[in-house]
Scaffold this motif. Sequence first.
Motif, mmCIF file in Angstrom:
data_model
loop_
_atom_site.group_PDB
_atom_site.id
_atom_site.type_symbol
_atom_site.label_atom_id
_atom_site.label_comp_id
_atom_site.label_asym_id
_atom_site.label_seq_id
_atom_site.Cartn_x
_atom_site.Cartn_y
_atom_site.Cartn_z
ATOM 1 N N LYS A 128 0.840 -1.203 0.000
ATOM 2 C CA LYS A 128 0.000 0.000 0.000
ATOM 3 C C LYS A 128 0.873 1.250 0.000
ATOM 4 N N CYS A 129 1.943 1.237 0.790
ATOM 5 C CA CYS A 129 2.871 2.376 0.799
ATOM 6 C C CYS A 129 3.452 2.601 -0.592
ATOM 7 N N VAL A 130 3.854 1.526 -1.263
ATOM 8 C CA VAL A 130 4.423 1.642 -2.606
ATOM 9 C C VAL A 130 3.382 2.230 -3.560
ATOM 10 N N PHE A 131 2.160 1.703 -3.529
ATOM 11 C CA PHE A 131 1.092 2.215 -4.392
ATOM 12 C C PHE A 131 0.816 3.692 -4.151
ATOM 13 N N ASP A 147 10.475 -10.719 2.887
ATOM 14 C CA ASP A 147 10.612 -12.147 2.595
ATOM 15 C C ASP A 147 10.364 -12.370 1.103
ATOM 16 N N GLU A 148 10.449 -13.610 0.668
ATOM 17 C CA GLU A 148 10.304 -13.906 -0.758
ATOM 18 C C GLU A 148 8.914 -13.538 -1.283
ATOM 19 N N GLU A 149 7.881 -13.704 -0.463
ATOM 20 C CA GLU A 149 6.529 -13.349 -0.910
ATOM 21 C C GLU A 149 6.405 -11.840 -1.129
ATOM 22 N N LEU A 150 6.975 -11.039 -0.251
ATOM 23 C CA LEU A 150 6.948 -9.594 -0.452
ATOM 24 C C LEU A 150 7.729 -9.232 -1.708
ATOM 25 N N ARG A 151 8.862 -9.867 -1.902
ATOM 26 C CA ARG A 151 9.632 -9.603 -3.127
ATOM 27 C C ARG A 151 8.812 -9.957 -4.365
ATOM 28 N N ARG A 152 8.093 -11.083 -4.319
ATOM 29 C CA ARG A 152 7.249 -11.489 -5.447
ATOM 30 C C ARG A 152 6.187 -10.435 -5.721
ATOM 31 N N PHE A 157 4.368 -5.730 -9.000
ATOM 32 C CA PHE A 157 4.082 -4.295 -9.072
ATOM 33 C C PHE A 157 5.025 -3.621 -10.076
ATOM 34 N N ALA A 158 6.327 -3.914 -9.959
ATOM 35 C CA ALA A 158 7.316 -3.300 -10.858
ATOM 36 C C ALA A 158 7.046 -3.697 -12.311
ATOM 37 N N ALA A 159 6.669 -4.961 -12.551
ATOM 38 C CA ALA A 159 6.376 -5.414 -13.913
ATOM 39 C C ALA A 159 5.157 -4.690 -14.480
ATOM 40 N N GLU A 160 4.132 -4.490 -13.650
ATOM 41 C CA GLU A 160 2.943 -3.762 -14.097
ATOM 42 C C GLU A 160 3.295 -2.315 -14.437
ATOM 43 N N ARG A 161 4.099 -1.686 -13.610
ATOM 44 C CA ARG A 161 4.496 -0.298 -13.861
ATOM 45 C C ARG A 161 5.296 -0.203 -15.167
ATOM 46 N N THR A 162 6.217 -1.133 -15.337
ATOM 47 C CA THR A 162 7.046 -1.135 -16.542
ATOM 48 C C THR A 162 6.184 -1.361 -17.785
ATOM 49 N N ALA A 163 5.261 -2.324 -17.716
ATOM 50 C CA ALA A 163 4.387 -2.612 -18.854
ATOM 51 C C ALA A 163 3.509 -1.417 -19.206
ATOM 52 N N PRO A 169 9.379 3.067 -8.675
ATOM 53 C CA PRO A 169 10.009 3.877 -7.622
ATOM 54 C C PRO A 169 11.424 3.390 -7.303
ATOM 55 N N ALA A 170 12.352 4.311 -7.235
ATOM 56 C CA ALA A 170 13.758 3.970 -7.013
ATOM 57 C C ALA A 170 13.978 3.252 -5.679
ATOM 58 N N ASP A 171 13.194 3.600 -4.660
ATOM 59 C CA ASP A 171 13.419 2.961 -3.363
ATOM 60 C C ASP A 171 12.901 1.524 -3.317
ATOM 61 N N LEU A 172 12.218 1.106 -4.374
ATOM 62 C CA LEU A 172 11.747 -0.268 -4.477
ATOM 63 C C LEU A 172 12.856 -1.199 -4.974
ATOM 64 N N LEU A 173 13.732 -0.675 -5.796
ATOM 65 C CA LEU A 173 14.755 -1.495 -6.453
ATOM 66 C C LEU A 173 15.647 -2.287 -5.497
ATOM 67 N N PRO A 174 16.091 -1.739 -4.360
ATOM 68 C CA PRO A 174 16.930 -2.540 -3.470
ATOM 69 C C PRO A 174 16.217 -3.778 -2.892
ATOM 70 N N LEU A 175 14.895 -3.775 -2.898
ATOM 71 C CA LEU A 175 14.164 -4.928 -2.361
ATOM 72 C C LEU A 175 13.998 -6.046 -3.386
ATOM 73 N N LEU A 176 14.266 -5.739 -4.641
ATOM 74 C CA LEU A 176 14.165 -6.741 -5.668
ATOM 75 C C LEU A 176 15.512 -7.434 -5.811
#
Length: 181
Positions: A128-131, A147-152, A157-163, A169-176
Amino acid sequence: MTAWLDEALTKVAADATALRTVFPAVGRRVGRGPSERPGWTVDDVARVALLRAAPGAAAELPGLYRYGDAAEKRAALRGLSVVDTGDAGVALVADALRTNDTRLVAAAMGEYAATHLDAAAYRHGVLKCVFMGIPLAEVAGLDRRTDEELRRMLRSFAAERTAAGREVPADLLPLLTEQDA
Protein backbone atom coordinates in the motif's frame (compact mmCIF):
# COMPACT_ATOMS: atom_id res chain seq x y z
CA MET A 1 4.08 26.72 24.85
CA THR A 2 6.71 24.86 26.90
CA ALA A 3 4.90 25.75 30.14
CA TRP A 4 1.63 24.38 28.74
CA LEU A 5 3.29 21.12 27.66
CA ASP A 6 5.03 20.73 31.03
CA GLU A 7 1.69 21.20 32.78
CA ALA A 8 -0.02 18.74 30.41
CA LEU A 9 2.72 16.15 31.01
CA THR A 10 2.19 16.50 34.76
CA LYS A 11 -1.59 16.10 34.35
CA VAL A 12 -1.39 12.93 32.27
CA ALA A 13 1.27 11.43 34.53
CA ALA A 14 -1.18 11.76 37.42
CA ASP A 15 -4.27 10.64 35.48
CA ALA A 16 -4.20 9.10 32.00
CA THR A 17 -7.80 10.16 31.38
CA ALA A 18 -6.47 13.73 31.16
CA LEU A 19 -5.23 12.68 27.71
CA ARG A 20 -8.83 13.05 26.54
CA THR A 21 -8.67 16.81 27.01
CA VAL A 22 -5.02 17.67 26.41
CA PHE A 23 -4.45 15.45 23.34
CA PRO A 24 -6.83 17.47 21.11
CA ALA A 25 -5.37 20.79 22.32
CA VAL A 26 -1.76 20.01 21.43
CA GLY A 27 -1.78 21.41 17.89
CA ARG A 28 -3.15 24.75 19.07
CA ARG A 29 -0.72 24.93 21.97
CA VAL A 30 2.59 23.74 20.49
CA GLY A 31 2.04 24.26 16.77
CA ARG A 32 1.80 21.96 13.80
CA GLY A 33 5.01 22.65 11.91
CA PRO A 34 7.82 20.24 11.09
CA SER A 35 9.96 18.92 13.91
CA GLU A 36 13.61 17.94 13.99
CA ARG A 37 12.53 14.31 13.60
CA PRO A 38 12.10 13.62 9.86
CA GLY A 39 8.49 13.08 8.85
CA TRP A 40 7.14 14.18 12.25
CA THR A 41 5.48 17.42 13.22
CA VAL A 42 5.98 19.21 16.52
CA ASP A 43 2.47 18.17 17.58
CA ASP A 44 3.36 14.51 16.84
CA VAL A 45 6.38 14.80 19.12
CA ALA A 46 4.37 16.46 21.90
CA ARG A 47 1.49 13.98 21.69
CA VAL A 48 3.83 10.99 21.81
CA ALA A 49 5.56 12.55 24.82
CA LEU A 50 2.15 12.80 26.50
CA LEU A 51 1.43 9.14 25.75
CA ARG A 52 4.81 8.14 27.12
CA ALA A 53 4.17 10.11 30.32
CA ALA A 54 0.72 8.62 31.00
CA PRO A 55 0.91 5.31 32.88
CA GLY A 56 -2.55 4.25 31.65
CA ALA A 57 -2.15 5.42 28.05
CA ALA A 58 -2.78 1.95 26.60
CA ALA A 59 -6.40 2.08 27.74
CA GLU A 60 -6.84 5.58 26.30
CA LEU A 61 -5.26 5.02 22.88
CA PRO A 62 -8.27 3.44 21.12
CA GLY A 63 -10.51 6.37 22.06
CA LEU A 64 -7.87 8.96 21.17
CA TYR A 65 -7.56 7.35 17.76
CA ARG A 66 -11.27 6.78 17.17
CA TYR A 67 -12.42 10.27 18.12
CA GLY A 68 -9.35 12.18 16.95
CA ASP A 69 -8.79 14.22 13.85
CA ALA A 70 -6.15 13.10 11.34
CA ALA A 71 -3.27 14.65 13.33
CA GLU A 72 -4.44 13.00 16.55
CA LYS A 73 -4.85 9.64 14.79
CA ARG A 74 -1.35 9.96 13.33
CA ALA A 75 0.09 10.65 16.79
CA ALA A 76 -1.85 7.75 18.31
CA LEU A 77 -0.36 5.46 15.66
CA ARG A 78 3.13 6.81 16.32
CA GLY A 79 2.51 6.33 20.04
CA LEU A 80 1.90 2.61 19.61
CA SER A 81 5.67 2.15 19.62
CA VAL A 82 6.07 3.76 23.06
CA VAL A 83 2.94 2.49 24.84
CA ASP A 84 2.66 -1.17 25.76
CA THR A 85 -0.63 -2.11 24.10
CA GLY A 86 0.33 -5.67 23.23
CA ASP A 87 -1.60 -6.74 20.15
CA ALA A 88 -4.48 -4.35 20.91
CA GLY A 89 -3.00 -1.71 18.60
CA VAL A 90 -3.22 -3.98 15.56
CA ALA A 91 -6.85 -2.89 15.05
CA LEU A 92 -5.75 0.76 14.91
CA VAL A 93 -3.05 -0.04 12.37
CA ALA A 94 -5.53 -2.05 10.28
CA ASP A 95 -7.98 0.86 10.31
CA ALA A 96 -5.30 3.32 9.21
CA LEU A 97 -4.21 1.01 6.40
CA ARG A 98 -7.78 1.11 5.05
CA THR A 99 -7.56 4.88 4.56
CA ASN A 100 -6.19 6.85 1.65
CA ASP A 101 -4.47 9.37 3.92
CA THR A 102 -0.75 9.00 3.23
CA ARG A 103 0.12 10.50 6.62
CA LEU A 104 -1.92 7.86 8.46
CA VAL A 105 -0.66 4.99 6.32
CA ALA A 106 2.96 6.05 6.84
CA ALA A 107 2.44 6.38 10.60
CA ALA A 108 0.69 3.00 10.70
CA MET A 109 3.74 1.31 9.19
CA GLY A 110 6.02 2.32 12.06
CA GLU A 111 7.90 0.07 14.47
CA TYR A 112 4.70 -1.19 16.11
CA ALA A 113 3.50 -2.62 12.77
CA ALA A 114 6.91 -4.14 12.07
CA THR A 115 6.72 -5.94 15.40
CA HIS A 116 3.03 -6.86 15.67
CA LEU A 117 1.54 -7.36 12.21
CA ASP A 118 1.43 -10.87 10.84
CA ALA A 119 3.39 -11.49 7.63
CA ALA A 120 0.44 -11.04 5.26
CA ALA A 121 -0.76 -7.80 6.85
CA TYR A 122 2.78 -6.39 6.91
CA ARG A 123 3.30 -7.24 3.24
CA HIS A 124 0.05 -5.59 2.26
CA GLY A 125 0.97 -2.51 4.30
CA VAL A 126 4.28 -2.24 2.45
CA LEU A 127 2.55 -2.67 -0.90
CA LYS A 128 0.00 0.00 0.00
CA CYS A 129 2.87 2.38 0.80
CA VAL A 130 4.42 1.64 -2.61
CA PHE A 131 1.09 2.21 -4.39
CA MET A 132 0.55 5.49 -2.54
CA GLY A 133 4.07 6.79 -3.19
CA ILE A 134 5.08 6.74 0.46
CA PRO A 135 8.88 6.50 0.67
CA LEU A 136 9.92 3.06 1.89
CA ALA A 137 12.38 4.76 4.24
CA GLU A 138 9.28 5.55 6.34
CA VAL A 139 8.38 1.86 6.68
CA ALA A 140 9.88 0.27 9.77
CA GLY A 141 11.32 -3.22 9.72
CA LEU A 142 11.87 -3.73 6.00
CA ASP A 143 15.38 -5.03 6.65
CA ARG A 144 14.06 -7.85 8.85
CA ARG A 145 10.54 -8.40 7.48
CA THR A 146 11.18 -8.59 3.73
CA ASP A 147 10.61 -12.15 2.59
CA GLU A 148 10.30 -13.91 -0.76
CA GLU A 149 6.53 -13.35 -0.91
CA LEU A 150 6.95 -9.59 -0.45
CA ARG A 151 9.63 -9.60 -3.13
CA ARG A 152 7.25 -11.49 -5.45
CA MET A 153 4.52 -8.90 -4.82
CA LEU A 154 6.93 -6.05 -5.45
CA ARG A 155 8.24 -7.72 -8.63
CA SER A 156 4.65 -7.95 -9.89
CA PHE A 157 4.08 -4.29 -9.07
CA ALA A 158 7.32 -3.30 -10.86
CA ALA A 159 6.38 -5.41 -13.91
CA GLU A 160 2.94 -3.76 -14.10
CA ARG A 161 4.50 -0.30 -13.86
CA THR A 162 7.05 -1.13 -16.54
CA ALA A 163 4.39 -2.61 -18.85
CA ALA A 164 2.33 0.55 -18.45
CA GLY A 165 5.34 2.71 -19.34
CA ARG A 166 5.51 4.12 -15.82
CA GLU A 167 8.54 4.58 -13.65
CA VAL A 168 9.33 2.06 -10.92
CA PRO A 169 10.01 3.88 -7.62
CA ALA A 170 13.76 3.97 -7.01
CA ASP A 171 13.42 2.96 -3.36
CA LEU A 172 11.75 -0.27 -4.48
CA LEU A 173 14.75 -1.49 -6.45
CA PRO A 174 16.93 -2.54 -3.47
CA LEU A 175 14.16 -4.93 -2.36
CA LEU A 176 14.16 -6.74 -5.67
CA THR A 177 16.76 -9.35 -6.48
CA GLU A 178 19.54 -8.48 -8.91
CA GLN A 179 17.83 -10.39 -11.73
CA ASP A 180 14.68 -8.30 -11.26
CA ALA A 181 16.32 -4.87 -11.43
